[in-house]
Design a protein around this motif. Structure first.
Motif, PDB file in Angstrom:
ATOM      1  N   ALA A 167       0.904  -1.170   0.040  1.00 27.50           N
ATOM      2  CA  ALA A 167       0.082   0.063   0.012  1.00 27.50           C
ATOM      3  C   ALA A 167       1.005   1.277   0.055  1.00 27.50           C
ATOM      4  CB  ALA A 167      -0.909   0.045   1.219  1.00 27.50           C
ATOM      5  N   VAL A 168       0.438   2.377  -0.803  1.00 27.82           N
ATOM      6  CA  VAL A 168       1.467   3.242  -0.814  1.00 27.82           C
ATOM      7  C   VAL A 168       0.701   4.676  -0.104  1.00 27.82           C
ATOM      8  CG1 VAL A 168       2.537   4.970  -2.439  1.00 27.82           C
ATOM      9  CG2 VAL A 168       2.598   2.532  -2.659  1.00 27.82           C
ATOM     10  N   LEU A 169       1.431   5.432   0.385  1.00 30.69           N
ATOM     11  CA  LEU A 169       1.390   6.908   1.239  1.00 30.69           C
ATOM     12  C   LEU A 169       1.940   7.702   0.189  1.00 30.69           C
ATOM     13  CD1 LEU A 169       1.588   5.683   4.939  1.00 30.69           C
ATOM     14  CD2 LEU A 169      -0.598   6.050   3.491  1.00 30.69           C
ATOM     15  N   LEU A 170       1.405   8.467  -0.605  1.00 34.38           N
ATOM     16  CA  LEU A 170       2.012   9.715  -1.363  1.00 34.38           C
ATOM     17  C   LEU A 170       2.068  10.804  -0.590  1.00 34.38           C
ATOM     18  CD1 LEU A 170       0.221   8.883  -4.861  1.00 34.38           C
ATOM     19  CD2 LEU A 170       2.710   8.772  -4.394  1.00 34.38           C
ATOM     20  N   VAL A 171       3.163  11.188  -0.165  1.00 31.93           N
ATOM     21  CA  VAL A 171       3.498  12.547   0.451  1.00 31.93           C
ATOM     22  C   VAL A 171       3.882  13.686  -0.402  1.00 31.93           C
ATOM     23  CG1 VAL A 171       4.682  13.699   2.378  1.00 31.93           C
ATOM     24  CG2 VAL A 171       4.154  11.047   2.307  1.00 31.93           C
ATOM     25  N   GLY A 172       3.093  14.728  -0.513  1.00 37.69           N
ATOM     26  CA  GLY A 172       3.406  15.831  -1.132  1.00 37.69           C
ATOM     27  C   GLY A 172       2.530  16.982  -1.134  1.00 37.69           C
ATOM     28  N   ASP A 173       2.969  18.259  -2.143  1.00 40.76           N
ATOM     29  CA  ASP A 173       2.039  19.203  -1.711  1.00 40.76           C
ATOM     30  C   ASP A 173       0.659  18.951  -2.434  1.00 40.76           C
ATOM     31  OD1 ASP A 173       3.992  20.451  -0.340  1.00 40.76           O
ATOM     32  OD2 ASP A 173       4.746  21.780  -2.346  1.00 40.76           O
ATOM     33  N   VAL A 182      -0.076  17.266  -6.159  1.00 44.61           N
ATOM     34  CA  VAL A 182      -0.234  16.017  -6.408  1.00 44.61           C
ATOM     35  C   VAL A 182      -1.761  15.744  -6.719  1.00 44.61           C
ATOM     36  CG1 VAL A 182      -0.225  13.833  -5.066  1.00 44.61           C
ATOM     37  CG2 VAL A 182       1.474  15.369  -4.638  1.00 44.61           C
ATOM     38  N   GLN A 183      -2.833  16.397  -6.246  1.00 39.57           N
ATOM     39  CA  GLN A 183      -4.182  16.100  -6.659  1.00 39.57           C
ATOM     40  C   GLN A 183      -4.545  15.907  -8.062  1.00 39.57           C
ATOM     41  OE1 GLN A 183      -6.174  14.851  -4.564  1.00 39.57           O
ATOM     42  NE2 GLN A 183      -5.900  15.508  -2.350  1.00 39.57           N
ATOM     43  N   PRO A 184      -4.130  16.825  -8.924  1.00 33.55           N
ATOM     44  CA  PRO A 184      -4.213  16.749 -10.454  1.00 33.55           C
ATOM     45  C   PRO A 184      -3.849  15.691 -11.006  1.00 33.55           C
ATOM     46  CG  PRO A 184      -3.643  18.948  -9.912  1.00 33.55           C
ATOM     47  CD  PRO A 184      -3.276  18.130  -8.386  1.00 33.55           C
ATOM     48  N   GLU A 185      -2.770  15.149 -10.595  1.00 37.97           N
ATOM     49  CA  GLU A 185      -2.206  13.778 -11.016  1.00 37.97           C
ATOM     50  C   GLU A 185      -2.749  12.478 -10.503  1.00 37.97           C
ATOM     51  OE1 GLU A 185       0.220  13.821 -13.157  1.00 37.97           O
ATOM     52  OE2 GLU A 185       0.543  16.013 -13.246  1.00 37.97           O
ATOM     53  N   LEU A 186      -3.316  12.603  -9.364  1.00 40.01           N
ATOM     54  CA  LEU A 186      -4.222  11.498  -8.881  1.00 40.01           C
ATOM     55  C   LEU A 186      -5.587  11.536  -9.750  1.00 40.01           C
ATOM     56  CD1 LEU A 186      -3.901  12.182  -4.839  1.00 40.01           C
ATOM     57  CD2 LEU A 186      -2.842  10.323  -6.290  1.00 40.01           C
ATOM     58  N   GLU A 187      -5.993  12.627 -10.065  1.00 42.37           N
ATOM     59  CA  GLU A 187      -7.262  12.621 -10.784  1.00 42.37           C
ATOM     60  C   GLU A 187      -6.984  12.018 -12.269  1.00 42.37           C
ATOM     61  OE1 GLU A 187      -8.473  16.501 -10.845  1.00 42.37           O
ATOM     62  OE2 GLU A 187      -8.857  16.516  -8.533  1.00 42.37           O
ATOM     63  N   ARG A 188      -5.896  11.876 -12.628  1.00 42.88           N
ATOM     64  CA  ARG A 188      -5.657  11.299 -14.056  1.00 42.88           C
ATOM     65  C   ARG A 188      -5.623   9.793 -13.791  1.00 42.88           C
ATOM     66  NH1 ARG A 188      -2.597  14.739 -17.382  1.00 42.88           N
ATOM     67  NH2 ARG A 188      -1.891  16.802 -16.114  1.00 42.88           N
ATOM     68  N   HIS A 189      -5.872   9.188 -12.702  1.00 43.27           N
ATOM     69  CA  HIS A 189      -5.714   7.659 -12.738  1.00 43.27           C
ATOM     70  C   HIS A 189      -6.889   7.350 -12.011  1.00 43.27           C
ATOM     71  CE1 HIS A 189      -1.318   7.420 -13.675  1.00 43.27           C
ATOM     72  NE2 HIS A 189      -1.442   8.543 -12.970  1.00 43.27           N
ATOM     73  N   ASN A 190      -7.515   6.019 -12.230  1.00 38.04           N
ATOM     74  CA  ASN A 190      -8.603   5.456 -11.812  1.00 38.04           C
ATOM     75  C   ASN A 190      -8.018   4.517 -10.433  1.00 38.04           C
ATOM     76  OD1 ASN A 190     -10.887   4.048 -10.775  1.00 38.04           O
ATOM     77  ND2 ASN A 190     -11.129   2.460 -12.534  1.00 38.04           N
ATOM     78  N   LEU A 191      -8.317   5.255  -9.231  1.00 35.63           N
ATOM     79  CA  LEU A 191      -7.631   4.701  -7.983  1.00 35.63           C
ATOM     80  C   LEU A 191      -8.659   3.835  -7.181  1.00 35.63           C
ATOM     81  CD1 LEU A 191      -6.008   7.916  -6.855  1.00 35.63           C
ATOM     82  CD2 LEU A 191      -4.950   6.083  -8.329  1.00 35.63           C
ATOM     83  N   GLN A 192      -9.908   3.592  -7.916  1.00 36.72           N
ATOM     84  CA  GLN A 192     -10.864   2.928  -7.250  1.00 36.72           C
ATOM     85  C   GLN A 192     -10.402   1.523  -6.658  1.00 36.72           C
ATOM     86  OE1 GLN A 192     -14.672   2.442  -9.144  1.00 36.72           O
ATOM     87  NE2 GLN A 192     -15.688   1.703  -7.485  1.00 36.72           N
ATOM     88  N   GLY A 193     -10.516   1.341  -5.422  1.00 36.26           N
ATOM     89  CA  GLY A 193     -10.117  -0.099  -4.884  1.00 36.26           C
ATOM     90  C   GLY A 193      -8.598  -0.226  -4.622  1.00 36.26           C
ATOM     91  N   LEU A 194      -7.834   0.801  -5.094  1.00 32.67           N
ATOM     92  CA  LEU A 194      -6.388   0.549  -4.756  1.00 32.67           C
ATOM     93  C   LEU A 194      -5.876   1.506  -3.550  1.00 32.67           C
ATOM     94  CD1 LEU A 194      -5.215   1.734  -8.319  1.00 32.67           C
ATOM     95  CD2 LEU A 194      -5.302  -0.422  -7.615  1.00 32.67           C
ATOM     96  N   PRO A 195      -4.934   0.712  -2.861  1.00 31.46           N
ATOM     97  CA  PRO A 195      -4.613   0.877  -1.489  1.00 31.46           C
ATOM     98  C   PRO A 195      -3.563   2.134  -1.599  1.00 31.46           C
ATOM     99  CG  PRO A 195      -3.439  -0.947  -1.994  1.00 31.46           C
ATOM    100  CD  PRO A 195      -4.491  -0.570  -3.233  1.00 31.46           C
ATOM    101  N   ILE A 196      -3.987   3.503  -2.080  1.00 30.71           N
ATOM    102  CA  ILE A 196      -3.223   4.592  -2.077  1.00 30.71           C
ATOM    103  C   ILE A 196      -3.710   5.784  -1.727  1.00 30.71           C
ATOM    104  CG2 ILE A 196      -2.230   6.262  -3.798  1.00 30.71           C
ATOM    105  CD1 ILE A 196      -2.021   4.115  -5.664  1.00 30.71           C
TER     106      ILE A 196
END
Length: 316
Positions: free
Chosen positions: A26-32, A36-50
């Motif tokens: 599982a990944v904890l993404l640490v950042g501003d 970071v949020q716009p990059e997260l929105e580029r991916h389908n994170l549903q069900g992923l431990p991020i």
């Protein structure tokens, strides 16, 4: 936030790691948040431990790590390493400032007994995937006793992570004979002989891709030049290969860190992986998987045990 392509490649690498890991990490993404949020929105994170963990500021390569540590207490590297200290994470991965990772690790996690500062090491040549090189950049001028400590750390890594039962240790020098080398290597030789390690003597440049030794010890000045020379050779030769696949094979054979994504900081009481600033999402994904395995094997604990045993043998 670190690296030449963060956070875009960092987020993509995290997604790849948890997808390929299939529940292993599982990944904890640490950042501003703004970056970071716009990059997260580029991916389908549903069900992923991020999970996203906000931080404020980045310690740059151009900054003094110790000064930045005081001036930016909420910077991403400090928050990330701090999560290991507080028990929220098992390992920290960064493609950013090596100095920042070293400073945060030393101050927050602490150093193993007798180790003055974190060391960098691990396999660096694809042609010798189980040969550990230590040190490769963090300690430029080393005393002979420090080289011996590096050897113990390298042995623990070789035995625990690479599953070599009785690692053979050599000192990198300009000749195989005991009297060859500079003052540093000459004074280190008798210390290694009396250490109880499986010491095979001096090794030379033509031994680097052979099977004579499992742990090669040198100071960071020599090691860093060696690391970058092999990387440059891989890049140069790959351009002259006839086919793309062959070129990639040549590149990988000479750039082991590109495959593993990064290497651990040796000597700190925790799992910290430092990768290349130029790392792509593939390299970052591999670094996360490497970090997971370090945690699973309890590498830091094994290193402390090896150092304790070394000191007992010397004292006895």
């Amino acid at each position: 936030m670190g690296g030449d392509y963060g956070p875009q490649e960092t987020v993509a690498g995290a997604v790849a790691a948890v997808t390929e890991g299939k529940g292993r990490v599982a990944v904890l993404l640490v950042g501003d948040a703004e970056a970071v949020q716009p990059e997260l929105e580029r991916h389908n994170l549903q069900g992923l431990p991020i999970k996203f963990i906000p931080s404020e500021g980045v310690i740059l390569d151009s900054e003094s790590p110790m000064q930045a540590f005081r001036a930016k207490p909420k910077a991403s590297a400090i928050v990330g390493v701090g999560m290991i200290k507080e028990g929220y994470a098992d390992a920290f991965v960064t493609m950013g400032s090596t100095g920042a990772a070293m400073a945060a690790s030393a101050l927050l996690l602490g150093m193993m007994e007798g180790i003055e500062r974190p060391a960098l090491g691990g396999p660096i040549i694809g042609l010798a995937p189980k040969t550990v090189f230590i040190e490769i950049g963090s300690s430029i001028d080393c005393r002979p006793s420090q080289l011996l400590d590096f050897a113990a750390l390298g042995v623990a890594f070789s035995r625990t992570y690479l599953e070599v039962s009785d690692p053979r240790v050599g000192i990198l020098s300009v000749g195989a004979e005991e009297g060859k080398g500079n003052r540093q290597t000459k004074e280190a030789f008798p210390l290694f002989q009396a250490s109880g390690l499986n010491f095979v003597g001096n090794v030379e440049g033509h031994d680097l891709c052979g099977d004579r030794v499992d742990v090669i010890v040198c100071d960071g000045f020599v090691g860093n030049i060696l690391l970058k020379a092999f990387e440059s050779l891989g890049e140069g030769l790959s351009r002259y290969a006839d086919a793309a696949a062959v070129g990639r094979d040549v590149y990988n054979m000479l750039n082991r860190i590109e495959y593993t994504g990064g290497g651990p900081l040796f000597g700190v009481r925790g799992n910290v992986i430092v990768g290349h600033g130029r790392a792509s999402s593939t390299g970052i994904s591999q670094a996360v998987i490497t970090a997971a395995r370090l945690s699973e094997t309890n590498l830091a604990g094994q290193m402390e045990e090896e150092l304790t045993a070394l000191r007992a043998r010397i004292a006895g």
